[in-house]
Design a protein around this motif. Sequence first.
Motif, mmCIF file in Angstrom:
data_model
loop_
_atom_site.group_PDB
_atom_site.id
_atom_site.type_symbol
_atom_site.label_atom_id
_atom_site.label_comp_id
_atom_site.label_asym_id
_atom_site.label_seq_id
_atom_site.Cartn_x
_atom_site.Cartn_y
_atom_site.Cartn_z
ATOM 1 N N ALA B 78 0.819 -1.209 0.000
ATOM 2 C CA ALA B 78 0.000 0.000 0.000
ATOM 3 C C ALA B 78 0.851 1.257 0.000
ATOM 4 O O ALA B 78 0.559 2.203 -0.740
ATOM 5 C CB ALA B 78 -0.938 -0.014 1.200
ATOM 6 N N SER B 79 1.929 1.245 0.803
ATOM 7 C CA SER B 79 2.724 2.470 0.890
ATOM 8 C C SER B 79 3.359 2.790 -0.458
ATOM 9 O O SER B 79 3.380 3.951 -0.876
ATOM 10 C CB SER B 79 3.793 2.321 1.960
ATOM 11 N N LEU B 80 3.831 1.738 -1.129
ATOM 12 C CA LEU B 80 4.411 1.937 -2.458
ATOM 13 C C LEU B 80 3.380 2.529 -3.408
ATOM 14 O O LEU B 80 3.627 3.512 -4.115
ATOM 15 C CB LEU B 80 4.919 0.593 -2.992
ATOM 16 N N ILE B 82 0.576 4.128 -2.718
ATOM 17 C CA ILE B 82 0.132 5.490 -2.395
ATOM 18 C C ILE B 82 1.187 6.516 -2.805
ATOM 19 O O ILE B 82 0.865 7.537 -3.436
ATOM 20 C CB ILE B 82 -0.203 5.593 -0.900
ATOM 21 N N LEU B 83 2.452 6.219 -2.483
ATOM 22 C CA LEU B 83 3.501 7.178 -2.869
ATOM 23 C C LEU B 83 3.558 7.340 -4.384
ATOM 24 O O LEU B 83 3.691 8.452 -4.897
ATOM 25 C CB LEU B 83 4.859 6.708 -2.335
ATOM 26 N N LEU B 85 1.061 6.909 -6.463
ATOM 27 C CA LEU B 85 -0.112 7.664 -6.908
ATOM 28 C C LEU B 85 0.064 9.155 -6.643
ATOM 29 O O LEU B 85 -0.330 9.992 -7.467
ATOM 30 C CB LEU B 85 -1.367 7.157 -6.196
ATOM 31 N N ILE B 86 0.655 9.487 -5.475
ATOM 32 C CA ILE B 86 0.869 10.909 -5.178
ATOM 33 C C ILE B 86 1.726 11.532 -6.272
ATOM 34 O O ILE B 86 1.366 12.566 -6.860
ATOM 35 C CB ILE B 86 1.534 11.083 -3.799
#
Lengths: 348, 370
Positions: B78-80, B82-83, B85-86
């Motif tokens: 998820a962190s990958l 989300i970053l 996507l940002i």
Amino acid sequence: MTQTIPTPQRPWQPSKTDRFETLGVLVASFVLAGLTVEFTGLNGKLGFVVSLFFSLLILNYGFYFQKQGKAAAKDSLLQVFTVMAIVLTLIPIVSIIATVVSKGYKGLHWGLLTKDMALASVNDPIVAGGLGHALAGTILMVGGALIISFPIGVLTALYLTEIRGPLTRPIRFLVQAMSGVPSIVAGLFILSSLIYPVTKALSGMMGSLALTILMIPTIARTAEEMLRLIPNELREAGVALGGTQWRTVAGVILPAAKSGLVTAIILGVARIIGETAPLLLVTGGGDALNLNPTEGAMGSLPYYIWKSFLTGGTPEAFARAWAGMLVLLSFIFILFGLARYLSGRKVG
Amino acid sequence: MAERVPTAQALARQVRFHLSFTLSSLTVSLRVANPSHYLPMSVELSERPAPPAPREITTQPRRSDQIFRIIVTIGGMASLVILGLIALFLSIKGLHILTEEKLGFITGSAWEVITDDTGTIAESKFGIGAMLVGTFLSAMIAILVGVPISVLSALYLTFYANGRVKKFLISVIDLMAAFPSLLFGFWGFFVFMSSAEYWAKLINKYLGFIPFFDVPTPIFERSPFIAGLVLAIMIIPIVTSISREIFDQTPLDRIQAAYALGATRLAMIKAVVIPFGRGGIIGGAMLGLGRAMGETVAVYTVLNVVYQINWQILFGAGGNVASLILLKFGEAGPYEVDALMAAGLILFLLTLIVNAVADLLINRFGGKGR
């Protein structure tokens, strides 16, 4: 033949004479600082603190130099520096708490937590409105963020502690990097990815999503640390009893880490409850009570404080803002106390 | 045959009987009371059943484990995601501004949108050079003031304080790390500003010959200096707790070896603790730098944002990328919002780089001696 039993001593602890000497040096430094302020150009509180600092340094150095020599004298200087540093660290905390309490209590009244600002402006008398809408909005948004970020955070922590696949190091780094994402960037991201292309309206749910981005790393890192504290024997026991990894995690490890996971939730909530910048961009910040997160502007505590400070100007507006700050601060205190209590208990 | 199966009462009687006789026959009586001994053997072992097929031994996880591992791995990604996507969405919105302004977006310091009478944009100029300089200045002040204090505080907490005082101080500092930036901002504005202004005047009076401390006109309010001090106060708890954790990991045998050789505490810290924790301290400082650069609300309240590159830290004009976004967002049209997204993208990448370096330093050098 009599046997003398020596009374137990503690040679590593400062003796009475040592304490007396330390106190003596301290008092002498205060006197010297006072004299400096009295008889030289230095004056005021700052002058006193500066001269106290230097007189502490000089007197400590001199005293321990004549007593034990150069090495001890230098050693005493480090002690003065560290004590000074911790005092400097503590001054802002005390000052912040004192300011919030002393200014915030003026804004307290019986309707504070139940009324909203639909019919009152920030400059009206304090009893005319309250922060009920902001409180409800904050609870809804933080709750929404929690519902999304808790599973993701715990799954990340499980990946880092239980699966330990080839991506463990990169993911740990990314979680770390994510915790450094500026909060305003989280707001901009929600704006660019959801609000402009999809919903075209500001709402509480968008605030929740922005807060989720800030909350995931806190929960993931705390949960990871808590899962690491679970003794490896528990995992081995679970597997030895014939459990699959999934059964071991669900039946042994997560229940054992329950209080740690609650701590992770609490620290995550404490991290985002006062977050302001993304909410200013994406929630709209309404003045009336709005319990529907998917539609309409939704107020929140930080937004309420922000608005009261910036659009007011009268003593009433400031009292309102500081009262909001007091409510926010007490939330953080309660959450933090809970986290301390839970993490202080034994794991398992 | 059926009457040979005893009733429950009969069984109970039997057990009581045996129990009352002698304690040592307790186990025997229980065995007697076991009904299976009375049941007839109805299965004749005429032929042996085939032995069960040997279990297949494999390291392959079961189906349930495979599903579990897939779910957890997806969650871990998820962190990958989300970053990524940002970065993606900020680029989609902001990239065309970057390609139009080219390098000028980073070096320029103008932020103007000129619209003609019909409201269409006639001319626009975006540059965040001044804001980048301001961000760098205030973050550097925060680091220069905050890190020494944090490291010394951490030394105090690790090697001087003990018992209850230590526990109390640690929880107070952790609590401070959880204070919202809003609180620091308004406290800085209403309480701290007057003192800091006075200090700024003193510095200007006695050190004004250094170009950094000179001011064109005597305006000391809302300067980068004050913003930097507020940021320093914000990062002190973070850097303190990181340094404290690193110091706590110093191997005890080395500490004791230093003491055994007759070192004072200063000598021990210089010889053992600092070499051991140097990388960790630098990493902690970088994390603080990342936080200081991305700070929005606190800087917005205590800094006077001006579109002009200003190196005089005591003068009441400065900049900060995050504050610029907040300041301009309220009045921005769609085109200007795209420029703000581009500024956000730059800020995001900057903090990402700083965090990456911090992580590298903590992992590479943290927890190693010489």
